[in-house]
Scaffold this active site. Structure first.
Site, short mmCIF file in Angstrom:
data_model
loop_
_atom_site.label_atom_id
_atom_site.label_comp_id
_atom_site.label_asym_id
_atom_site.label_seq_id
_atom_site.Cartn_x
_atom_site.Cartn_y
_atom_site.Cartn_z
N SER A 97 0.88 3.46 2.15
CA SER A 97 1.24 3.85 3.51
C SER A 97 2.21 2.88 4.16
CB SER A 97 -0.02 3.94 4.39
OG SER A 97 -0.66 2.69 4.45
N CYS A 98 2.45 1.72 3.53
CA CYS A 98 3.29 0.71 4.17
C CYS A 98 4.09 -0.03 3.13
CB CYS A 98 2.43 -0.27 4.97
SG CYS A 98 3.39 -1.58 5.75
N GLY A 99 5.35 0.36 2.97
CA GLY A 99 6.17 -0.25 1.94
C GLY A 99 6.70 -1.61 2.28
N THR A 151 0.83 -1.19 0.00
CA THR A 151 0.00 0.00 0.00
C THR A 151 0.87 1.24 0.00
OG1 THR A 151 -0.11 0.30 2.40
CG2 THR A 151 -1.65 -1.26 1.43
N CYS A 192 4.69 -4.13 3.79
CA CYS A 192 3.63 -5.12 3.93
C CYS A 192 3.94 -6.34 3.08
CB CYS A 192 2.29 -4.52 3.52
SG CYS A 192 1.76 -3.16 4.57
#
Length: 278
Positions: free
Chosen positions: A114-116, A112, A118
């Site tokens: 917002s979260c590289g 995502t 994940c």
């Protein structure tokens, strides 16, 4: 090529008065990164500087270290059923002798904005061995120079002015001069775009430089700075505990809550002057 911004009709309410009006939004689209035709990951990003984003991501994963490691980059045609090009699939061709990414780095196709990190198989897969050490970097920087960076970063955010919806990453020299700025819906993407630009210009490692980010300082951003040879990471918000741990292990100077003349130096305070008296 995808658009950086899009227009949408919204209902705006101000002090009890309602009206319809167009609003400008930051664009967010998926981009698949392939290496030698093999899918590696998909990230949600703001279109633009896509080639920098792709190779910057590969720097952070320890796949490439110099411009010569990349033989070519291209958008993949035929991405749609009718053979059209969405400009949302980028294929990086590695130079002969450069090893392809290990299969354990594949992120099941989706990260995502917002979260590289994940989908990473394990924390060990993230602790990539850096090509350069930042611990011995002789950078020294004044608190007055650091204090000026947030305003200089904000002043250069052209798309943020139109949307209010983007993160920024800026690369500065020790004197506070802005060398490169990139914006994206994902803070990790903005950093990858900066690092990818530096790799393609033959500037890695980025010794004596400062990376300034508009949000918080996460573990992944510390990792990306270390992998690019950047000795100092500054953020306007807080770092995470793991970010501080990795910065300390790597010899990176980590500054958080950089707002006005106030800041917290979590690691590497020997690079900051004037030296505190207590």
């Amino acid at each position: 090529m995808g658009r950086v911004t899009v227009r949408r009709r919204v209902l705006r309410v101000r002090e009890g008065n309602a009206s319809y009006r167009p609003d400008t939004l930051a664009a967010e689209e998926p981009m698949e990164i392939r290496v030698g035709g093999r899918p590696l990951t998909v990230t949600m990003r703001t279109p633009g500087d896509d080639f920098d984003l792709a190779v910057g991501f590969l720097v952070s994963e320890g796949v490439v270290h110099a411009a010569a490691d990349v033989a070519g980059i291209r958008y993949c045609a035929g991405a749609t059923a009718d053979g059209g090009n969405t400009y949302n699939v980028v294929d990086v061709v590695l130079a002969p002798g450069v090893a392809a990414p290990d299969a354990s780095l594949e992120r099941n196709f989706y990260t995502t904005s917002s979260c590289g990190l994940c989908g990473k198989a394990s924390l060990d897969a993230v602790r990539t061995t850096a090509a350069w050490s930042v611990a011995e970097d002789p950078l020294r920087i004044g608190t007055e120079v650091l204090a000026a960076l947030p305003d200089r970063l904000r002043a250069a955010q052209r798309v943020f002015d139109a949307t209010g919806g983007l993160h920024a990453a800026g690369l500065f020299d020790a004197g506070g001069e802005l060398l490169c700025l990139r914006e994206d819906v994902g803070r990790h993407n903005a950093v990858d775009k900066v690092v990818g630009h530096a790799l393609r210009e033959g500037l890695l490692p980025l010794r004596g430089s400062v990376l300034m980010v508009s949000g918080r300082a996460s573990f992944e951003l510390v990792q990306k700075a270390v992998m690019a040879g950047i000795p100092l990471l500054a953020a306007v918000s807080a770092p995470s505990s793991l970010a501080v741990d990795l910065a300390a292990e790597s010899g990176l100077t980590l500054v958080g809550f950089l707002r006005g003349t106030s800041m917290n130096v979590y690691t590497g305070d020997e690079r900051i002057h004037p030296v505190p008296t207590a």
